[in-house]
Design an enzyme around this catalytic site. Structure first.
Site, PDB file in Angstrom:
ATOM      1  N   ASP A   1      14.930   5.122   0.176  1.00 44.51           N
ATOM      2  CA  ASP A   1      13.717   4.447  -0.517  1.00 44.51           C
ATOM      3  C   ASP A   1      14.225   4.002  -1.769  1.00 44.51           C
ATOM      4  O   ASP A   1      14.129   2.835  -2.270  1.00 44.51           O
ATOM      5  CB  ASP A   1      12.549   5.595  -0.466  1.00 44.51           C
ATOM      6  CG  ASP A   1      11.993   5.207   0.971  1.00 44.51           C
ATOM      7  OD1 ASP A   1      12.547   5.023   1.862  1.00 44.51           O
ATOM      8  OD2 ASP A   1      10.684   5.533   1.003  1.00 44.51           O
TER       9      ASP A   1
ATOM     10  N   SER B   1       2.378   4.129   3.768  1.00 46.01           N
ATOM     11  CA  SER B   1       2.604   3.161   4.663  1.00 46.01           C
ATOM     12  C   SER B   1       4.082   2.850   5.307  1.00 46.01           C
ATOM     13  O   SER B   1       4.385   2.017   6.000  1.00 46.01           O
ATOM     14  CB  SER B   1       2.016   1.678   4.271  1.00 46.01           C
ATOM     15  OG  SER B   1       0.702   1.897   3.614  1.00 46.01           O
ATOM     16  N   GLY B   2       5.195   3.787   4.757  1.00 50.39           N
ATOM     17  CA  GLY B   2       6.396   3.574   5.213  1.00 50.39           C
ATOM     18  C   GLY B   2       7.148   2.342   4.488  1.00 50.39           C
ATOM     19  O   GLY B   2       7.951   1.992   4.967  1.00 50.39           O
ATOM     20  N   LEU B   3       6.518   1.747   3.493  1.00 47.80           N
ATOM     21  CA  LEU B   3       7.302   0.486   2.800  1.00 47.80           C
ATOM     22  C   LEU B   3       7.792   0.962   1.560  1.00 47.80           C
ATOM     23  O   LEU B   3       8.239   0.240   0.906  1.00 47.80           O
ATOM     24  CB  LEU B   3       6.164  -0.441   3.035  1.00 47.80           C
ATOM     25  CG  LEU B   3       5.406  -1.086   4.135  1.00 47.80           C
ATOM     26  CD1 LEU B   3       4.337  -1.989   3.814  1.00 47.80           C
ATOM     27  CD2 LEU B   3       6.244  -1.390   4.948  1.00 47.80           C
TER      28      LEU B   3
ATOM     29  N   SER C   1       6.177   4.811  -3.051  1.00 48.56           N
ATOM     30  CA  SER C   1       6.521   5.728  -4.192  1.00 48.56           C
ATOM     31  C   SER C   1       7.788   5.373  -4.891  1.00 48.56           C
ATOM     32  O   SER C   1       7.826   5.452  -6.295  1.00 48.56           O
ATOM     33  CB  SER C   1       6.377   6.961  -3.853  1.00 48.56           C
ATOM     34  OG  SER C   1       7.362   7.248  -2.646  1.00 48.56           O
ATOM     35  N   ALA C   2       8.762   5.121  -3.945  1.00 46.10           N
ATOM     36  CA  ALA C   2      10.015   4.723  -4.785  1.00 46.10           C
ATOM     37  C   ALA C   2       9.893   3.510  -5.765  1.00 46.10           C
ATOM     38  O   ALA C   2      10.518   3.546  -6.651  1.00 46.10           O
ATOM     39  CB  ALA C   2      11.250   4.594  -3.661  1.00 46.10           C
TER      40      ALA C   2
ATOM     41  N   PRO D   1       0.736  -1.061   0.094  1.00 39.57           N
ATOM     42  CA  PRO D   1       0.108   0.093   0.132  1.00 39.57           C
ATOM     43  C   PRO D   1       0.810   1.255   0.020  1.00 39.57           C
ATOM     44  O   PRO D   1       2.010   1.282   0.285  1.00 39.57           O
ATOM     45  CB  PRO D   1      -0.809  -0.050   1.409  1.00 39.57           C
ATOM     46  CG  PRO D   1      -0.042  -1.183   2.179  1.00 39.57           C
ATOM     47  CD  PRO D   1       1.035  -2.246   1.408  1.00 39.57           C
TER      48      PRO D   1
HETATM   49  O1  PMV Z   1       7.802   6.625   5.327  1.00 35.72           O
HETATM   50  P1  PMV Z   1       8.627   6.462   3.866  1.00 35.72           P
HETATM   51  O2  PMV Z   1       8.711   5.133   3.391  1.00 35.72           O
HETATM   52  O3  PMV Z   1       8.806   7.500   2.936  1.00 35.72           O
HETATM   53  O4  PMV Z   1      10.345   6.561   4.456  1.00 35.72           O
HETATM   54  C1  PMV Z   1      10.634   7.827   5.065  1.00 35.72           C
HETATM   55  C2  PMV Z   1      11.985   7.637   5.851  1.00 35.72           C
HETATM   56  C3  PMV Z   1      12.377   9.018   6.329  1.00 35.72           C
HETATM   57  O5  PMV Z   1      13.877   8.520   7.004  1.00 35.72           O
HETATM   58  C4  PMV Z   1      11.392   9.618   7.452  1.00 35.72           C
HETATM   59  C5  PMV Z   1      12.805  10.025   5.237  1.00 35.72           C
HETATM   60  C6  PMV Z   1      13.835   9.726   4.398  1.00 35.72           C
HETATM   61  O6  PMV Z   1      13.991  10.529   3.354  1.00 35.72           O
HETATM   62  O7  PMV Z   1      14.701   8.994   4.718  1.00 35.72           O
END
Ligand code: PMV
Length: 315
Positions: free
Chosen positions: A154, A106-108, A111-112, A103
């Protein structure tokens, strides 16, 4: 004369990795080393000949993004336009189809992974001869569109995969695999709330301006947890690894990037027995990584019963 649409030479699926950050999110933006593991096949993409102008389709999300659509300013359109412009494909006729398996927000690293899978498919489809590093660099430009000043972690994970140590300083980017670690299974649970990286990074920046010493102390502790956690991964010492996750999470909580939904996942998991747990990615929602003490399947079942979707990631 051949039409542009005949130029597509490879319609196979190409994939990109998602990621979980084991240690160092947020701190990595300020030059602290991070450790992250990849999620295979997070996004797949393929390019096919078409009779119309370039378009991107994500059937499972019911999204179509036409390159020449007037007034389209959303992130996906801007990313697609940037990729087409940088690769000189604006005038080609093709359909880029994406199949995401993780998804967004979600921090996964969705987008990258979308950027990398798209660039890989176009690179193959139009025989552009890009190297992995070219792909990584263009995906970094896409990440800049997504959240201003990304660390670059990412897109690097999305391109290269593996278990990587990553560090960006003012003048250089360094990353290398952490090898020789013992295999570990982590449960990744979704908090159900979306987390927005740009907002969370801005919140930490603002705290850092107001309370530089506090933030520096937290970054130092996060770095110490990465060092101890990496050693524990190499030695297969799950209890110490879990402890380091939980201590890293405490720091993130103090940085203000946890939220009610994340804490709820943690409390459900703690009742089932975990060595440790932390949010992963920017926070404010998104995902949590958990190191289960017993069979991961039991934890997955309890999380599901509590209303949280989860998946297993082998590190
Ligand atoms: O939430 P994500 O998957 O975009 O991860 C961000 C990670 C951060 O350290 C908060 C930002 C970054 O650019 O590294």
């Amino acid at each position: 004369m051949l039409k542009n649409c005949w130029a597509v030479m490879d319609s196979a699926w190409h994939s990109a990795f998602g990621k979980i950050i084991l240690f160092g999110e947020h701190a990595v933006v300020y030059g602290v080393k991070a450790l992250a593991a990849s999620i295979p096949d997070a996004v797949k993409a393929r390019v096919q000949a078409s009779e119309s102008a370039a378009a991107l389709h994500i059937p499972s999300w019911s999204i179509t993004c036409e390159l020449n659509q007037e007034g389209a300013e959303d992130l996906l359109h801007r990313m697609f336009a940037l990729i087409c412009d940088e690769l000189g494909l604006r005038d080609k006729q093709f359909s880029l189809e994406l199949e995401p398996n993780i998804p967004t927000a979600s921090g996964l690293g969705a987008s990258a992974a979308i950027a990398v899978a798209s660039i890989r498919a176009l690179n193959a489809g139009f025989r552009l001869g890009l190297s992995d590093e070219n792909i990584n660099q263009l995906a970094f430009q896409c990440e800049e569109l997504a959240h201003g000043k990304p660390s670059g972690l990412d897109n690097t994970l999305a391109t290269y995969g593996g278990l990587l140590e990553y560090q960006r300083s003012a003048t250089s980017v360094r990353f290398a695999p952490l090898s020789g670690t013992q295999p570990v299974q982590l449960v990744v649970a979704l908090s159900g709330k979306k987390g927005f990286t740009a907002d969370m990074v801005a919140a930490v920046r603002s705290l850092k301006e107001r309370e530089p010493e506090l933030v520096q102390r937290l970054f130092n502790k996060i770095d110490a947890m990465r060092v101890a956690g990496s050693k524990a991964l190499l030695e297969g010492d799950l209890a110490t690894l879990g402890h380091c996750f939980s201590e890293n999470h405490r720091c993130l909580r103090e940085l203000g990037v946890s939220c009610e939904e994340i804490e709820k996942v943690l409390s459900v998991a703690e009742k089932q027995g975990v060595y440790g747990a932390k949010l992963t990615g920017s926070g404010g929602g998104g995902a949590v990584i958990l190191l289960p003490q017993d069979e991961p399947a039991t934890l997955l079942k309890h999380l599901k019963r509590a209303g949280f979707e989860s998946l297993l990631v082998n590190v």
